[in-house]
Design a protein around this motif. Structure first.
Motif, PDB file in Angstrom:
ATOM      1  N   LEU A  11       0.803  -1.222   0.000  1.00 30.51           N
ATOM      2  CA  LEU A  11       0.000   0.000   0.000  1.00 30.51           C
ATOM      3  C   LEU A  11       0.839   1.276   0.000  1.00 30.51           C
ATOM      4  CD1 LEU A  11      -2.789  -1.161   2.479  1.00 30.51           C
ATOM      5  CD2 LEU A  11      -2.759  -1.300  -0.023  1.00 30.51           C
ATOM      6  N   LEU A  19      -2.576   4.765  -5.305  1.00 31.33           N
ATOM      7  CA  LEU A  19      -2.965   3.366  -5.122  1.00 31.33           C
ATOM      8  C   LEU A  19      -3.825   2.849  -6.270  1.00 31.33           C
ATOM      9  CD1 LEU A  19      -2.658   0.931  -3.322  1.00 31.33           C
ATOM     10  CD2 LEU A  19      -4.593   1.712  -1.949  1.00 31.33           C
ATOM     11  N   THR A 277      -7.373  -5.756   2.930  1.00 30.20           N
ATOM     12  CA  THR A 277      -7.608  -4.476   3.604  1.00 30.20           C
ATOM     13  C   THR A 277      -8.858  -4.609   4.480  1.00 30.20           C
ATOM     14  OG1 THR A 277      -8.928  -3.709   1.710  1.00 30.20           O
ATOM     15  CG2 THR A 277      -6.592  -3.116   1.738  1.00 30.20           C
ATOM     16  N   GLY A 298      -2.259  -5.241   1.677  1.00 33.95           N
ATOM     17  CA  GLY A 298      -2.049  -4.917   0.278  1.00 33.95           C
ATOM     18  C   GLY A 298      -3.074  -5.589  -0.604  1.00 33.95           C
TER      19      GLY A 298
END
Length: 369
Positions: A11, A19, A277, A298
């Motif tokens: 991340l 991102l 996440t 991630g």
């Protein structure tokens, strides 16, 4: 034999690449262009989250997935199947309302939502496979008819499978109501007599004549019942319930074999993405989400549905337990977060069975961007 490739994006971002750009590069590296046919109809399978849940994947990430598919000349649509239980996603009307309330409107994502198994979960295609437990799988028809399939799964804990990732997103998430009942139970739905008021709604809606009113209560004839589960949704009093009789190993094997059925004819047209996440301890099917069990890790992507889930388990288990998580006081959580959450669930059964039936491999190479 070469190891399956699993691509990993952490991340970390910078002014040069945010991102969303990193997600786009991850999909490109994992082979999105090899999966998506030009002018093809592409099913993007996700979980919209139950109303009140906040752990599901943020819509803006799906917008990026959709944009990248469109850039390859295909037509993507977001999809999921209706739930077996009567929650806020039990029929297509409430399911669409929930999806839009959770941020997945066309104006946000740029793609339509098509519920895969119709108004009440009965629109399905029968897919024949040479399974150990499943010979005919009942899959949401719109997913079967799609030209390609992109699984976008929120990786988290799950009370029946230990964790929910790609295999859960496909095997359970693409099944019609009848397919879900097939995995969860070998029996017809049951009537809870205390709640039944003999209104006759189940009798009126059943196309097979399974329910009847006997001595002021509904009764379901198992010989006539085909297991579609529609009566569970129809009952206005919540008096008809699933008989959750399948033991965990059998459930896990059935879920794997349903994943086989979903991917039949699509192995070269499928890509799998797991978001590690907001890793909540329980499924996004609940109307709440508890604190994440570890910090955000991630995003991973692969062409192998087994390898990506194994890599996801390993990545989560390497993380320290979050201080606010329900696992904070459990000593065994350091070794296996999911076994600590659900001690009675041997989640490895699904991997062992998946390898045995040729769904994929647990032997993987993690390639970081």
């Amino acid at each position: 034999m070469a190891k399956s490739q699993v691509f990993f994006a952490d991340l970390r971002t910078s002014i040069k690449e945010n991102l969303l750009g990193k997600l786009s590069r991850l999909m490109e590296t994992a082979g999105l262009k090899d999966v998506v046919p030009k002018r093809g109809l592409v099913a993007v399978k996700l979980h919209f989250g139950e109303l009140g849940n906040t752990a599901f994947i943020r819509p803006l990430f799906l917008r990026q997935v959709v944009a990248d598919i469109k850039a390859l000349g295909a037509q993507p649509f977001l999809t999921d199947s209706n739930t077996l239980y009567a929650g806020t996603r039990g029929n297509s009307v409430s399911h669409l309302d929930t999806a839009i309330a959770n941020g997945f409107a066309y104006s946000v994502i740029g793609a339509p939502i098509i519920i895969a198994d119709g108004m009440r979960g009965a629109t399905c295609a029968e897919v024949e496979i040479p399974g150990e437990l499943i010979r005919r799988a009942f899959i949401g028809k719109e997913i079967v008819e799609a030209d390609a399939l992109i699984s976008v799964a929120h990786f988290k804990g799950h009370e029946l499978s230990g964790f929910g990732g790609t295999i859960k997103n496909l095997g359970m998430g693409c099944a019609s109501r009848r397919g879900k009942l097939d995995q969860h139970s070998g029996l017809s739905p049951k009537v809870k007599a205390k709640k039944c008021v003999a209104c006759g709604a189940c009798v009126e809606h059943c196309a097979h004549g399974a329910p009847s009113i006997v001595k002021g209560k509904a009764r379901i004839d198992p010989e006539r019942c085909v297991g579609c589960g529609e009566c569970i949704l129809i009952c206005p009093n919540g008096a008809i319930e699933v008989q959750w009789n399948a033991d965990i190993p059998v459930f896990l094997k059935k879920m794997v074999e349903y994943t086989q059925a979903v991917l039949l004819g699509k192995r070269k047209r499928a890509l799998f993405i797991n978001f590690l996440t907001n890793i909540s301890p329980a499924c996004d099917c609940y109307g709440f989400s508890d604190a994440p069990i570890v910090q955000d890790v991630g995003i991973v992507a692969s062409r192998d549905p087994v390898a990506i889930d194994q890599a996801s388990v390993d990545l989560v288990n390497r993380q320290p337990v979050s201080g606010m998580a329900c696992l904070a006081d459990k000593a065994d959580a350091a070794q296996d977060k999911f076994r600590s959450l659900y001690p009675k669930v041997d989640w490895e059964v699904q991997f062992e069975h998946a390898e045995r039936v040729g769904l994929g491999s647990r032997d993987y190479e993690l390639i970081s961007l």
